[in-house]
Design a protein around this motif. Sequence first.
Motif, PDB file in Angstrom:
ATOM      1  N   THR A 109      18.555  28.673  16.173  1.00  0.00           N
ATOM      2  CA  THR A 109      19.163  29.999  15.980  1.00  0.00           C
ATOM      3  C   THR A 109      18.138  31.101  16.224  1.00  0.00           C
ATOM      4  N   GLY A 110      16.941  30.937  15.654  1.00  0.00           N
ATOM      5  CA  GLY A 110      15.893  31.935  15.871  1.00  0.00           C
ATOM      6  C   GLY A 110      15.503  32.053  17.323  1.00  0.00           C
ATOM      7  N   GLN A 111      15.378  30.914  18.004  1.00  0.00           N
ATOM      8  CA  GLN A 111      15.051  30.910  19.434  1.00  0.00           C
ATOM      9  C   GLN A 111      16.122  31.620  20.243  1.00  0.00           C
ATOM     10  N   ALA A 112      17.386  31.251  20.023  1.00  0.00           N
ATOM     11  CA  ALA A 112      18.475  31.773  20.848  1.00  0.00           C
ATOM     12  C   ALA A 112      18.743  33.250  20.562  1.00  0.00           C
ATOM     13  N   PHE A 113      18.660  33.668  19.291  1.00  0.00           N
ATOM     14  CA  PHE A 113      18.885  35.076  18.943  1.00  0.00           C
ATOM     15  C   PHE A 113      17.905  35.970  19.705  1.00  0.00           C
ATOM     16  N   ALA A 114      16.628  35.611  19.668  1.00  0.00           N
ATOM     17  CA  ALA A 114      15.618  36.425  20.346  1.00  0.00           C
ATOM     18  C   ALA A 114      15.775  36.342  21.858  1.00  0.00           C
ATOM     19  N   TYR A 115      16.052  35.157  22.377  1.00  0.00           N
ATOM     20  CA  TYR A 115      16.151  35.006  23.825  1.00  0.00           C
ATOM     21  C   TYR A 115      17.284  35.840  24.401  1.00  0.00           C
ATOM     22  N   PHE A 116      18.482  35.687  23.842  1.00  0.00           N
ATOM     23  CA  PHE A 116      19.625  36.395  24.414  1.00  0.00           C
ATOM     24  C   PHE A 116      19.553  37.894  24.147  1.00  0.00           C
ATOM     25  N   GLN A 134      23.796  23.365  18.501  1.00  0.00           N
ATOM     26  CA  GLN A 134      24.265  24.444  19.363  1.00  0.00           C
ATOM     27  C   GLN A 134      25.380  25.261  18.716  1.00  0.00           C
ATOM     28  N   THR A 135      26.224  24.616  17.918  1.00  0.00           N
ATOM     29  CA  THR A 135      27.283  25.368  17.246  1.00  0.00           C
ATOM     30  C   THR A 135      26.693  26.412  16.311  1.00  0.00           C
ATOM     31  N   GLY A 136      25.848  25.963  15.396  1.00  0.00           N
ATOM     32  CA  GLY A 136      25.246  26.903  14.457  1.00  0.00           C
ATOM     33  C   GLY A 136      24.358  27.920  15.136  1.00  0.00           C
ATOM     34  N   GLY A 137      23.508  27.442  16.061  1.00  0.00           N
ATOM     35  CA  GLY A 137      22.552  28.340  16.693  1.00  0.00           C
ATOM     36  C   GLY A 137      23.194  29.388  17.566  1.00  0.00           C
ATOM     37  N   TYR A 138      24.133  28.983  18.404  1.00  0.00           N
ATOM     38  CA  TYR A 138      24.720  29.927  19.343  1.00  0.00           C
ATOM     39  C   TYR A 138      25.704  30.890  18.681  1.00  0.00           C
ATOM     40  N   VAL A 139      26.426  30.428  17.651  1.00  0.00           N
ATOM     41  CA  VAL A 139      27.347  31.350  16.975  1.00  0.00           C
ATOM     42  C   VAL A 139      26.578  32.542  16.406  1.00  0.00           C
ATOM     43  N   ILE A 140      25.476  32.263  15.730  1.00  0.00           N
ATOM     44  CA  ILE A 140      24.674  33.354  15.165  1.00  0.00           C
ATOM     45  C   ILE A 140      23.958  34.120  16.270  1.00  0.00           C
ATOM     46  N   ALA A 141      23.444  33.405  17.262  1.00  0.00           N
ATOM     47  CA  ALA A 141      22.719  34.066  18.351  1.00  0.00           C
ATOM     48  C   ALA A 141      23.617  34.953  19.190  1.00  0.00           C
ATOM     49  N   SER A 142      24.934  34.711  19.149  1.00  0.00           N
ATOM     50  CA  SER A 142      25.849  35.514  19.963  1.00  0.00           C
ATOM     51  C   SER A 142      25.826  36.984  19.563  1.00  0.00           C
ATOM     52  N   VAL A 143      25.405  37.266  18.333  1.00  0.00           N
ATOM     53  CA  VAL A 143      25.330  38.670  17.909  1.00  0.00           C
ATOM     54  C   VAL A 143      23.997  39.295  18.306  1.00  0.00           C
ATOM     55  N   GLY A 144      23.103  38.491  18.921  1.00  0.00           N
ATOM     56  CA  GLY A 144      21.803  39.027  19.314  1.00  0.00           C
ATOM     57  C   GLY A 144      21.882  40.249  20.211  1.00  0.00           C
ATOM     58  N   PRO A 145      22.582  40.165  21.366  1.00  0.00           N
ATOM     59  CA  PRO A 145      22.696  41.365  22.202  1.00  0.00           C
ATOM     60  C   PRO A 145      23.397  42.521  21.506  1.00  0.00           C
ATOM     61  N   VAL A 146      24.389  42.212  20.654  1.00  0.00           N
ATOM     62  CA  VAL A 146      25.092  43.280  19.935  1.00  0.00           C
ATOM     63  C   VAL A 146      24.167  43.944  18.922  1.00  0.00           C
ATOM     64  N   VAL A 147      23.415  43.133  18.177  1.00  0.00           N
ATOM     65  CA  VAL A 147      22.495  43.683  17.173  1.00  0.00           C
ATOM     66  C   VAL A 147      21.392  44.497  17.836  1.00  0.00           C
ATOM     67  N   ILE A 148      20.788  43.945  18.878  1.00  0.00           N
ATOM     68  CA  ILE A 148      19.703  44.661  19.564  1.00  0.00           C
ATOM     69  C   ILE A 148      20.217  45.977  20.143  1.00  0.00           C
ATOM     70  N   GLY A 149      21.358  45.914  20.839  1.00  0.00           N
ATOM     71  CA  GLY A 149      21.925  47.136  21.418  1.00  0.00           C
ATOM     72  C   GLY A 149      22.394  48.111  20.359  1.00  0.00           C
ATOM     73  N   GLY A 150      23.031  47.604  19.297  1.00  0.00           N
ATOM     74  CA  GLY A 150      23.522  48.479  18.243  1.00  0.00           C
ATOM     75  C   GLY A 150      22.402  49.163  17.482  1.00  0.00           C
ATOM     76  N   LEU A 151      21.325  48.429  17.184  1.00  0.00           N
ATOM     77  CA  LEU A 151      20.186  49.025  16.483  1.00  0.00           C
ATOM     78  C   LEU A 151      19.534  50.119  17.331  1.00  0.00           C
ATOM     79  N   HIS A 152      19.420  49.849  18.616  1.00  0.00           N
ATOM     80  CA  HIS A 152      18.827  50.872  19.489  1.00  0.00           C
ATOM     81  C   HIS A 152      19.727  52.095  19.601  1.00  0.00           C
ATOM     82  N   GLU A 153      21.031  51.866  19.757  1.00  0.00           N
ATOM     83  CA  GLU A 153      21.956  52.988  19.916  1.00  0.00           C
ATOM     84  C   GLU A 153      22.046  53.820  18.646  1.00  0.00           C
ATOM     85  N   SER A 154      21.998  53.188  17.480  1.00  0.00           N
ATOM     86  CA  SER A 154      22.152  53.919  16.217  1.00  0.00           C
ATOM     87  C   SER A 154      20.878  54.640  15.793  1.00  0.00           C
ATOM     88  N   THR A 155      19.707  54.110  16.186  1.00  0.00           N
ATOM     89  CA  THR A 155      18.451  54.725  15.757  1.00  0.00           C
ATOM     90  C   THR A 155      17.752  55.515  16.857  1.00  0.00           C
TER      91      THR A 155
END
Length: 400
Positions: free
Chosen positions: A228-235, A349-370
């Motif tokens: 999960t940590g790997q995939a969140f940061a990668y994506f 992959q189920t656990g890791g990718y489900v959580i990692a799927s919010v990676g681009p949303v979190v990164i983009g949302g944090l940048h857009e909001s701050t």
Amino acid sequence: MTTSEPFRRTPVGRQPAFVGLMLFALVLRGPFVVVSTVSTDLREDLQLSATAIGLLTSLPVLCFGLAAPGASRLIGRIGVERSILLSLAGVFTGVLVRSAGGVALAVVGTVLIGVAITIGNVVSPVLIGRDFRRQPAAVTGSYTAALNIGSMITLSGGGALLEAWGWRGTLAVWAVLPVIAVALWIPLARRRAALPAPARPATSDRPAVPIGTLLRRPTTWMLTLAFTGQAFAYFGLTAWLPTLLADEQGMSRAGASAASSVFQICAVLGAVATPVLINRTGGPFTAFLVNGVLWISLPLGLLADPDLWLLWSALGGIAQGGGFTAVFTVVVLRATSLRENRQLSAVVQTGGYVIASVGPVVIGGLHESTGSWTPPLLAAAASLAVLTVLGAASSRGLRR
């Protein structure tokens, strides 16, 4: 080995299967990585927010998680080669649908791509465990390198294609790779289907261990959280690194897209070096520690000295290739049968990718909001700390 599905050397021949695996891997990242190269045009043409673009990027990753259990069952039912062909056909269809119309077709095509690549994500470790059991680290490293070469080709060429053909043409052109891969896998599938039943490695669905037993193992969840940590940061970083470089370094869109490909190019080095490290040290423990330190240098380095982006991208790229290799080497080494391989791969992959799927949303949302890149980069660093600590913990006592 006493399980009902022992690993055996394939009689079809490992060299054609290896070439086929490498070509297959080239298909499994480019179709959704390419979105990062056309994000600005997508926002303007389809009137989408940065968060919505992040969601479009994350939809395939969400599919990687949600569809993994179904993909595992499908592979057990129809076999490895047919699953690969189905994955390639799905990617081809999804790429064309996504580039054909507006928001609705973009979403439908993206989901098709996500489901098709999910089958590929789960079947690849099964193929490695079946045909390359004696060299899991080396072949997993080669597979990881091919994944990143596919991303590198997409990112390095995306800017030029965008200027020449627009965002629709840039998305559609990547339908060519699945066609090439299918041309190789059809004869491979025919060769295996022609084998007499006793010569085929066992692929039945009789369990090596009950799924409940697998889920009660602490190492299963350590490995899942590490991935999960790997995939969140990668994506997250793959989706937004071109935008970050354009903002912080004043690069053009084409220049930022090409520059961000360094992150993918250097992953090949990590994917090749990590199996050597695993074999030299006798197991994956040290590989997790070394790759973790290098990985974290990317977000923290961009915060400390963004002008050294090339160095941080190179170090982070080496580590992301090595981190992926280490995780799935552990998956192959811990599995005692093809069934257990599929089960463990699907859980991780189920656990890791489900959580990692919010990676681009979190990164983009944090940048857009701050309006700053500091919170997104700190979020990526935190996820990489999880990878380092729990990845090392999951591999303690595991010897090559």
